[in-house]
Structure formats: C-alpha cells, structure tokens
Design a protein around this motif. Structure first.
Motif, PDB file in Angstrom:
ATOM      1  N   GLY A  57       0.433  -1.331  -0.162  1.00 57.00           N
ATOM      2  CA  GLY A  57       0.025   0.015   0.309  1.00 57.00           C
ATOM      3  C   GLY A  57       1.052   1.374   0.186  1.00 57.00           C
ATOM      4  N   GLY A  58       0.349   2.452   0.443  1.00 59.06           N
ATOM      5  CA  GLY A  58       0.635   3.642   0.564  1.00 59.06           C
ATOM      6  C   GLY A  58       0.624   4.091  -0.558  1.00 59.06           C
ATOM      7  N   GLN A  59       2.071   5.410  -0.962  1.00 57.86           N
ATOM      8  CA  GLN A  59       1.812   5.570  -2.785  1.00 57.86           C
ATOM      9  C   GLN A  59       3.520   5.462  -2.018  1.00 57.86           C
ATOM     10  OE1 GLN A  59      -0.561   8.547  -3.036  1.00 57.86           O
ATOM     11  NE2 GLN A  59      -1.491   7.393  -1.741  1.00 57.86           N
ATOM     12  N   VAL A  60       3.697   5.838  -4.231  1.00 57.68           N
ATOM     13  CA  VAL A  60       4.680   5.245  -4.891  1.00 57.68           C
ATOM     14  C   VAL A  60       5.569   6.858  -5.774  1.00 57.68           C
ATOM     15  CG1 VAL A  60       3.652   4.118  -6.100  1.00 57.68           C
ATOM     16  CG2 VAL A  60       6.545   4.291  -5.290  1.00 57.68           C
ATOM     17  N   HIS A  61       6.179   7.664  -5.476  1.00 61.09           N
ATOM     18  CA  HIS A  61       6.755   8.527  -6.253  1.00 61.09           C
ATOM     19  C   HIS A  61       8.011   8.163  -6.807  1.00 61.09           C
ATOM     20  CE1 HIS A  61       3.563  11.084  -4.327  1.00 61.09           C
ATOM     21  NE2 HIS A  61       4.846  10.570  -3.020  1.00 61.09           N
ATOM     22  N   MET A  62       8.230   8.501  -8.295  1.00 57.05           N
ATOM     23  CA  MET A  62       9.662   7.930  -8.788  1.00 57.05           C
ATOM     24  C   MET A  62      10.097   9.581  -8.651  1.00 57.05           C
ATOM     25  SD  MET A  62       9.440   5.348  -9.289  1.00 57.05           S
ATOM     26  CE  MET A  62      10.480   4.524 -10.134  1.00 57.05           C
ATOM     27  N   GLN A  84      10.054   6.325  -4.162  1.00 62.08           N
ATOM     28  CA  GLN A  84      10.268   6.688  -3.113  1.00 62.08           C
ATOM     29  C   GLN A  84       8.883   6.085  -1.612  1.00 62.08           C
ATOM     30  OE1 GLN A  84      10.582  11.006  -1.954  1.00 62.08           O
ATOM     31  NE2 GLN A  84      13.043   9.921  -1.889  1.00 62.08           N
ATOM     32  N   TYR A  85       8.490   5.648  -1.595  1.00 61.61           N
ATOM     33  CA  TYR A  85       7.624   5.410  -0.615  1.00 61.61           C
ATOM     34  C   TYR A  85       6.890   6.298   0.885  1.00 61.61           C
ATOM     35  CZ  TYR A  85       8.413   0.940  -2.907  1.00 61.61           C
ATOM     36  OH  TYR A  85       9.056  -0.060  -4.501  1.00 61.61           O
ATOM     37  N   GLU A  86       5.861   6.044   0.371  1.00 59.76           N
ATOM     38  CA  GLU A  86       5.442   7.100   2.022  1.00 59.76           C
ATOM     39  C   GLU A  86       4.096   5.872   2.314  1.00 59.76           C
ATOM     40  OE1 GLU A  86       4.650  11.424   0.588  1.00 59.76           O
ATOM     41  OE2 GLU A  86       3.320  11.320   2.405  1.00 59.76           O
ATOM     42  N   GLY A  87       3.839   6.079   3.495  1.00 61.03           N
ATOM     43  CA  GLY A  87       2.090   5.783   4.202  1.00 61.03           C
ATOM     44  C   GLY A  87       2.296   4.515   4.077  1.00 61.03           C
ATOM     45  N   GLU A 117      -3.829  -0.539  -5.125  1.00 60.02           N
ATOM     46  CA  GLU A 117      -3.677   0.192  -4.399  1.00 60.02           C
ATOM     47  C   GLU A 117      -2.365  -0.605  -3.380  1.00 60.02           C
ATOM     48  OE1 GLU A 117      -7.825   0.974  -2.782  1.00 60.02           O
ATOM     49  OE2 GLU A 117      -7.245   0.141  -0.771  1.00 60.02           O
ATOM     50  N   LEU A 118      -3.474  -2.142  -3.045  1.00 60.75           N
ATOM     51  CA  LEU A 118      -2.006  -2.868  -2.360  1.00 60.75           C
ATOM     52  C   LEU A 118      -0.594  -2.799  -3.054  1.00 60.75           C
ATOM     53  CD1 LEU A 118      -2.632  -4.900  -0.254  1.00 60.75           C
ATOM     54  CD2 LEU A 118      -2.499  -6.755  -2.285  1.00 60.75           C
ATOM     55  N   LEU A 119      -0.478  -2.579  -4.106  1.00 60.18           N
ATOM     56  CA  LEU A 119       1.154  -3.072  -4.724  1.00 60.18           C
ATOM     57  C   LEU A 119       1.153  -1.808  -5.235  1.00 60.18           C
ATOM     58  CD1 LEU A 119       0.945  -6.496  -5.084  1.00 60.18           C
ATOM     59  CD2 LEU A 119       2.051  -5.934  -3.403  1.00 60.18           C
ATOM     60  N   PRO A 120       1.292  -0.851  -5.077  1.00 59.05           N
ATOM     61  CA  PRO A 120       0.956   0.830  -6.562  1.00 59.05           C
ATOM     62  C   PRO A 120       2.759   0.395  -7.810  1.00 59.05           C
ATOM     63  CG  PRO A 120       1.641   1.124  -4.286  1.00 59.05           C
ATOM     64  CD  PRO A 120       1.636   0.165  -4.034  1.00 59.05           C
ATOM     65  N   ARG A 121       3.731   0.096  -6.590  1.00 61.06           N
ATOM     66  CA  ARG A 121       4.932   0.175  -7.517  1.00 61.06           C
ATOM     67  C   ARG A 121       4.866  -1.019  -8.605  1.00 61.06           C
ATOM     68  NH1 ARG A 121       8.248   2.177 -10.788  1.00 61.06           N
ATOM     69  NH2 ARG A 121       9.988   1.465 -11.047  1.00 61.06           N
ATOM     70  N   ILE A 122       4.189  -2.317  -8.098  1.00 60.06           N
ATOM     71  CA  ILE A 122       4.384  -3.893  -9.052  1.00 60.06           C
ATOM     72  C   ILE A 122       3.315  -3.071  -9.881  1.00 60.06           C
ATOM     73  CG2 ILE A 122       3.209  -5.950  -8.895  1.00 60.06           C
ATOM     74  CD1 ILE A 122       5.835  -5.810  -7.488  1.00 60.06           C
ATOM     75  N   MET A 123       2.432  -2.916  -9.875  1.00 61.41           N
ATOM     76  CA  MET A 123       1.390  -2.286 -10.791  1.00 61.41           C
ATOM     77  C   MET A 123       2.030  -1.534 -11.709  1.00 61.41           C
ATOM     78  SD  MET A 123      -1.422  -2.960 -11.314  1.00 61.41           S
ATOM     79  CE  MET A 123      -1.864  -2.712 -13.760  1.00 61.41           C
ATOM     80  N   GLN A 124       2.860  -0.396 -11.506  1.00 62.51           N
ATOM     81  CA  GLN A 124       3.728   0.190 -12.404  1.00 62.51           C
ATOM     82  C   GLN A 124       4.310  -0.566 -13.505  1.00 62.51           C
ATOM     83  OE1 GLN A 124       5.733   2.907 -10.345  1.00 62.51           O
ATOM     84  NE2 GLN A 124       4.145   4.698 -10.151  1.00 62.51           N
TER      85      GLN A 124
END
Ligand code: NTF
Length: 802
Positions: free
Chosen positions: A184-189, A199-202, A366-373
């Motif tokens: 979960g959380g947010q991911v920003h490159m 960069q992961y957050e939350g 929602e669960l795996l934001p980076r993996i989905m990207q």
C-alpha cells in the motif's frame, strides 16, 4: 549416517530422560514422538549443514520452487526412510514393546495445500533432494492448514486445523534471514543521480520470517530446504502498530490457507499472500546471490538461479524480480527483463477458466502501487514489440492488462522462458486451445512434463508388504531405481507371486475395514471389491457419475439382479463456498445411509464416505483399493495423481481418456485398464455445437432414467432439495460436464469390470502389470526432466556418509 538398534535405543532413553525426566516405559505416545523426531533431526542435521556448505563451495545452479501450497503430510517415516533408518528404528522399537505406526500417529498432518497441486509440490521437494539436485521450496507457513472436515447430518462442516498447536517438530526459525515486505501507500519516482527510484510513503511494512524445513534426500547424504514464510510485525514497528487490530491485520496474512481448488477467489488477502511469499522469497534469493555468488553482476543470475512459478499464484515473481533488479540493484530495464525471462519458468495446472486468476487494476494499484506500475510497463512494451508483427486481435487477446484486470497467467507466460502442462493431453490442449495464441508466438517455450508421484511414500512406506514382495521377486534395486520395477512383469504367470499379491491386498483391506469400523461403525467385507474415488470434490471430477452407478447397483440388487459384493469408498473435501459440491456430499451421505441400513442389501453393497481425506488417510486407503475411479469429463483433469498412486498399489483403473489416464493406458496396454466415455473430440464437438441435450438421453434410456429419478422420487431420504439440485444439473441443456452422456458407457465398463473380478487369476495379473508399469510415474523421472530441460541443473557432489 548409519545407526544400530542399540545406539538408537540408548538415544531414545536419553532423550526421554532429558526432555521429560521419564523412562521410555513411562512416556506417552506424544512424548515418544517428540523424542523420536528429535533423534531424527540430530540424524540429518550434519548433512543439512554439509549440503549448505557444498552449495557455497560448488556454486551449483539452484532451483527455487515457488508454490502457494505444499502438502507433505507427515514427515517422520519418510525422514526415517530417507535416512536409511526405517527398518532399524522400527525393529528397535519393537524390541522395546513399542510400535512405530502408533507413535507416528502423534504427528500432525501438515496440510498446507488443497489437493494435487500442493501434493505435487511436496513430491517435487522430496525428489529434488533424492535425485541429488539442490532445490528449495518457497511458500507460506499457514497457521491453519486446510480445514478439518466433519459430517453433521450428512452435511460437510469445516473445523479449523490448528496444526501448529502442538508445535512443529521439523521447522527451524531463521530470524536472521528475515526480510521486509511493503504494501500500500503512495509511491513517487524521484531522480537519484540520473536513476529514477521509487520513494514510498505511508506503506505498511511487514516482516517476513522464514521457517526452514529439512528435506532429506533418499539415502544420498543430501538435505535441501523448504522455506516457509511467516508474517510478523517488524521489530522497529512496535510504535507504528500499536493496536490489536494492526497486529491482527499483519498476522492474518499467513493465517489461513484458501480452501479452494480449481476455483479462484478474488480476495484482497489472497493477493497479499501471493505478493508476501513471492517478494520475501526473491529478496532472500538475491541477498544470497549478492553475498555468495556474483556480487552485483546480475547478468550471471540465470546461470545460478532458476525460479519456478507453480501455477499463477506466484506469477508476481516476474514483476517483483523486475522491481528488485531495476529499483534496488539499478540494472537497466532491458537487461533486467532479459535476466528475468531467462530465470523464470511456469507450470499451468488446470484449464478450468474459473481458476485463472485475474486481479482488478484498482485492487493491485492500491495494494502494490509500484508493482502495478511495473506490470503496466511490461504490458506496454509487450504491445509495442508486437505491433505490426501480429494482428491487433492477437495482441488484445494476449496482453497482460485487459478490461480493467491483470491476467496473471499472461504475466507468467510473457515473463518465463518455459511453460509446461502436466500431462500430454493437457499440454496439447494448452497449445491448441487454451493458450493457442501464445503457442503461436512462442512455440519454443511450451513443453510437457507429466506429473509423477513419490513411490517411496506410496509403496515403500504405505505398502510395506508389497515392497517386500518386490524385494523378494526382483531384488531391492527398485527402491532406488524404479526402472527395475518393470522386471516384476516377468512374474505374470507365477502363481506364487499372484497369490502373494492377492494376500497382500486382502491384508491391506482387512486393515482398512478395521479403520472403517472404528470411524463409522460400519462393517465391510474385505472380500468385496474395494472401489475407491479419492480427490477433491468438484463437478468436473464427477463423483456424481459414481453416485449414479451406486444408485444403479442398488436398484438392480433390489430387483433381484445380482452383482459381486462391492464397497464404494469416497474421500473428498468440498471448498466451503462451493454449493454444488456440498450438495453432492449430502446426497452421497444420504444414499450411503439408505443403502448401508437396507436389510435387503446386507453386505452386497456398502458406501463409505470417510471424513477428512488427507495425505495420512490416503496412505491407508490407497494400498487397500481394488479399483481406482478416474472418471473426470475428458479434457478437464489436467493430469491427476491419485490415478498413479492407486495404480502403483495394484488397483485397476476405470478411466475416461483424460489427463494422465491416457498415459497409464499407454503404459499398461488396453487390456489392463477399463477405459470408457467420450473422447476429446466428441467433448469439443458438443461444446462447439452446443448440441448436448441430456433430456433426450434420459427419456430414451430406462436404466439411466431409473437411476436419475431416484434423486427426486423420494427414494433417498433427507435429501430432497439437494437431490433436486443434482437432477436439474444433470438435465440442463449443455451441462458442461456431460455426466449423462457418459452414463451408459460407464455402466457397461463396470459390468466388464465385474466379469474380470470373477476371474481371480486374471485380475491379479492385471494388477501386477499395473504395479510394474507405475515406474513410469516415478516423480524422480519427472524431476529429472524438469532439471535437465527447464532448469538446467547439475547434481551437487556430496559425500555419502557411512
Ligand atoms: C491440479 N490443479 C489438477 O487438477 C490435477 O489434475 C493435477 O494432477 C494437479 O493439479 C497437479 O498438477 C490444481 O490443483 C489447480 F489448482 F490448478 F486447480
């Protein structure tokens, strides 16, 4: 390491004294088991350590078998057998007035799987070690194994299976090898020296702690590892996860095994489980690789590591490997992709559409934001690459992301260099029907690997008398080299051998009859045909067809038409949410009740549905079977493995030409199997033309009508609504499992079987041929093909200790 009886007795006395301050004569069964398993652990500990050291020295390529299920059953006797201690220990215990079988009952059955898929994974573990390869399992340490089945008023009830309650005797917690898994959380490159890094957050951070189980090779000095992951709160996370709810959410990840087979449930927790063990496994593999093998030179990875994706549940391995290589180790995308595809291989275990996993993009994001990207990027490049090479339709049909969903099988196929089915027909169907487009794109990736079984467990352990007969006739070599079993066919006309076979089967049936009496109170005649169908309960496996046959026999007997005595034995769990499967259980149980209590029938026909079928129960039923029911709708059973186990124990197979049944027929010849039913092309013709109208069959066949009507005419007490449900299902237009289409040929073949049963010598000759040819399904042969053709492994050189 050898052990003598005297040494063993001393060690046992010492352990019991140290653990419990008791003498052997005072110890309870559970205490004896604990002491005995500790002695076995001491026995394999040196070779487990030595294997690890040799791996580091020789740097042989290793396979990691990723599977969401492992179903090893119990390990005491197989560890004893593989150490070469079984006979000595068994005799030493006897000297002490103890019985190994009794002590062994204290071991909980490790049921971390549903059925064939999980049992195959466990068989592969044993076989990798036994054939001398370094291979490791990677899975989940579920707190609760597959539910315990109880029947209450004929209905299935599911009880929790708290197998760890009494502690697991075989596992080693390796806290130092823990890794973190993020959800979960947010991911920003963000840019880091020209490299985009996330960069992961939350996010929620979970600690994955491995528990290692030793997999002892068969008398070869090698011991591999099955690594199962447990989800825990990270040590530094105490402050972040203060509430009980938080704790529970994390512990829930490895709490339960999904009790579904061939039936996919799109649940968030399931996706979490899939990512959890996949990520943890890959991280630990790469940690090892960096430390022990090649530092940061990942181009060499496929020469040292093979990762196997067992069905689609670990398919996220493709994306997670990309994430680790690109984000963590900063390998370029193209290079990372090349490495990933060369490292991964995938097995498909079913063509049942409902088992093919598809996850909502929204859920995955929602669960795996980076993996989905990453999956989105894999998909984008896939489409890009194929543009102008193949039609848009093919691209749309095969791409990973489609209609708002991620298709896991497509991810696995696109990201693997090898895709295999589990029997010849199954692989052929994958190539020509189910995965046709992919086969056209990547024909070189497809291959067949017919399943196999652990003959060590299913003959040497489960059927010691048969093992002794084999020793006596063909010598002991077969125990290590199953090819030798073919020599058993030389005894086809040897009356003494045939009589021994008969006696062994009879003795096994006497034992099973006792178990049946103890568990159900029902007395069965060991002279009757023991007719066995053991497997998960599913419409395509058609326990329903067996039920119709039972009703048919019952009606014949009531009408004064005689049949040889028969005991029909079922073992089957239904997924808790699978309504039809549970209705079938209820109707079978009520039918059994009716028949078993009908004084007209007496012991001519008995129907026994044993509760809680698991590996331990299988070891008791299979050696006592005369008949093996393998009656799935042709094309639907990918392979089957109970068919192989029953054959190896001398049961004769009644089979549709489905899955591995075809290969059994090839092996034994058509005179030594009872095959029946629609052929593959006929089944597909029905599907294509939508021209299956069972009502016509039913109206025009009085025998069929009589059996089917008994479901609704009040014959079977207490099952009105369930009987009606089955009735409606059978008669539905285009009913997909074609039950009534196979009814009359099934009855015919059963009549033929009854005739063969009457010719005793012939029956045991057929049985002997089946035993001899079961060598073809020795899992060691299967695993050698995987090792050579898919994983490209070499055997580890290891010294056998004296
Ligand atoms: C099973 N598949 C198949 O139904 C069996 O025919 C086969 O023998 C085993 O796999 C092992 O290959 C599954 O359990 C699943 F989950 F894929 F449906």
């Amino acid at each position: 390491m050898r052990i003598t009886k005297e040494e063993f007795k001393q060690r046992l006395a010492r352990k019991v004294r140290n653990y419990y301050e008791e003498e052997i004569s005072e110890a309870s069964n559970a205490e004896l088991f604990a002491a005995l398993s500790a002695i076995v652990r001491d026995g394999f500990a040196p070779q487990w350590r030595r294997t690890r050291i040799s791996e580091k020295e020789q740097k042989q390529k290793q396979v990691y078998y990723f599977s969401i299920e492992f179903l090893p059953g119990t390990l005491l006797k197989s560890n004893l057998l593989n150490l070469g201690w079984l006979e000595t220990v068994s005799e030493a215990l006897e000297d002490l007035g103890l019985d190994l079988d009794t002590i062994a009952t204290a071991e909980p059955d490790m049921a971390l799987g549903n059925g064939g898929l999980g049992r195959l994974a466990a068989a592969f573990m044993d076989s990798l070690a036994s054939t001398g390869y370094t291979g490791n399992g990677n899975g989940i340490r579920y707190k609760y194994g597959l539910f315990k089945q109880k029947f209450v008023n004929g209905y299935q009830k599911e009880l929790p299976n708290d197998w760890l309650k009494s502690q697991d005797y075989w596992e080693v917690r390796r806290e130092s090898k823990s890794v973190l898994v993020r959800f979960g959380g947010q991911v920003h490159m963000v840019d880091d020296n020209g490299w985009l890094v996330p960069q992961y957050e939350g996010e929620e951070v979970v600690r994955a702690v491995p528990y290692d189980i030793a997999i002892v090779g068969y008398q070869n000095g090698l011991t591999n590892t099955l690594r199962l992951w447990d989800a825990e709160i990270p040590p530094e996370g105490e402050l972040n996860y203060p509430t009980i709810e938080d704790r529970r959410r994390i512990e829930d990840i490895t709490s339960i095994l999904y009790p579904d087979d061939s039936n996919y449930e799109g649940r968030l927790l399931r996706l979490k489980q899939e990512y959890f063990f996949t990520s943890a496994g890959l991280q630990s593999i790469l940690n090892y690789y960096v430390k022990e093998i090649a530092k940061h030179d990942f181009s060499e990875l496929p020469n040292y590591v093979a990762i196997h994706i067992n069905d689609t549940h670990p398919a996220l391995a493709v994306a997670e490997m990309m994430r680790l290589l690109v984000d963590k180790y900063r390998v370029s995308w193209d290079k990372a992709w090349n490495i990933t595809v060369k490292t991964m291989s995938y097995t498909n275990h079913t063509i049942m559409q409902e088992a093919l996993e598809k996850w909502e993009i929204s859920m995955m994001s929602e669960l795996l934001p980076r993996i989905m990207q990453i999956i989105t990027e894999i998909d984008r490049r896939y489409v890009e690459n194929l543009k102008n090479k193949v039609s848009d339709e093919v691209i749309e049909r095969t791409r990973i992301i489609k209609d708002g969903k991620v298709r896991m099988a497509h991810l696995a196929i696109i990201g693997s260099h090898s895709i295999n089915g589990v029997a010849e027909l199954h692989t052929q169907l994958l190539e020509t029907e189910v995965l046709k487009d992919f086969y056209n794109l990547y024909p070189e990736r497809f291959n067949n690997k017919t399943n196999g079984i652990t003959l060590r467990r299913w003959i040497q352990i489960a059927n010691p008398d048969l093992s002794k007969l084999l020793d006596k006739t063909i010598g002991k070599e077969w125990r290590a080299n199953s090819d030798e079993m073919l020599n058993f066919e030389k005894y086809l006309h040897n009356s003494e051998t045939l009589n021994s076979l008969k006696k062994i089967k009879y003795d096994n049936k006497v034992k099973l009859a006792k178990l049946i009496k103890d568990r159900t109170g029902i007395i069965v005649d060991p002279k009757a045909i023991f007719d066995v169908q053991v497997k998960r309960l599913h419409a395509y496996k058609r326990q329903t067809l067996k039920l119709l046959h039972i009703l048919h026999l019952y009606q014949d007997l009531k009408a004064g038409i005689d049949h040889p005595k028969r005991v029909v034995i079922f073992g089957a769990k239904a997924a808790p949410s699978y309504v039809f499967a549970k209705q079938v259980i209820k109707v079978i149980n009520e039918t059994a009740n009716m028949i078993n209590n009908d004084p007209d029938i007496h012991d001519k026909l008995k129907v026994i549905f044993l509760e809680n079928y698991d590996v331990t129960l299988a070891e008791k039923i299979i050696p006592a079977a005369d008949v093996s029911e393998q009656i799935s709708t042709t094309t639907k059973e990918a392979s089957g493995t109970s068919n192989m186990k029953l054959m190896a124990n001398g049961a004769l197979t009644v089979a549709t030409m489905d899955g591995a049944n075809i290969e059994i027929k090839d092996a034994v010849g058509e005179d030594n199997i009872f095959s029946f039913g629609l052929a593959k092309d006929e089944v597909y013709k029905y599907y294509a033309s939508k021209s299956y109208h069972p009502r016509n069959l039913y109206e025009n066949d009085a025998v069929m009508k009589r059996a089917v009507d008994s479901l609704i005419d009040g014959t079977i007490p207490n099952s009105n609504s369930e009987g009606q449900a089955l009735f409606n299902n059978f008669l539905e237009d285009n009913e997909q499992f074609l039950v009534l289409a196979d009814f009359s040929s099934y009855i015919k073949i059963q009549n033929k079987l009854e005739q063969a049963w009457a010719q005793e010598r012939l029956w045991y000759q057929m049985s002997l041929v089946n035993i001899a040819h079961s060598e073809r399904f020795d899992v060691d042969k299967t695993i050698k093909r995987y090792a050579k053709e898919i994983w490209h492994l070499n055997q580890l050189k290891i010294e056998k200790t004296k």
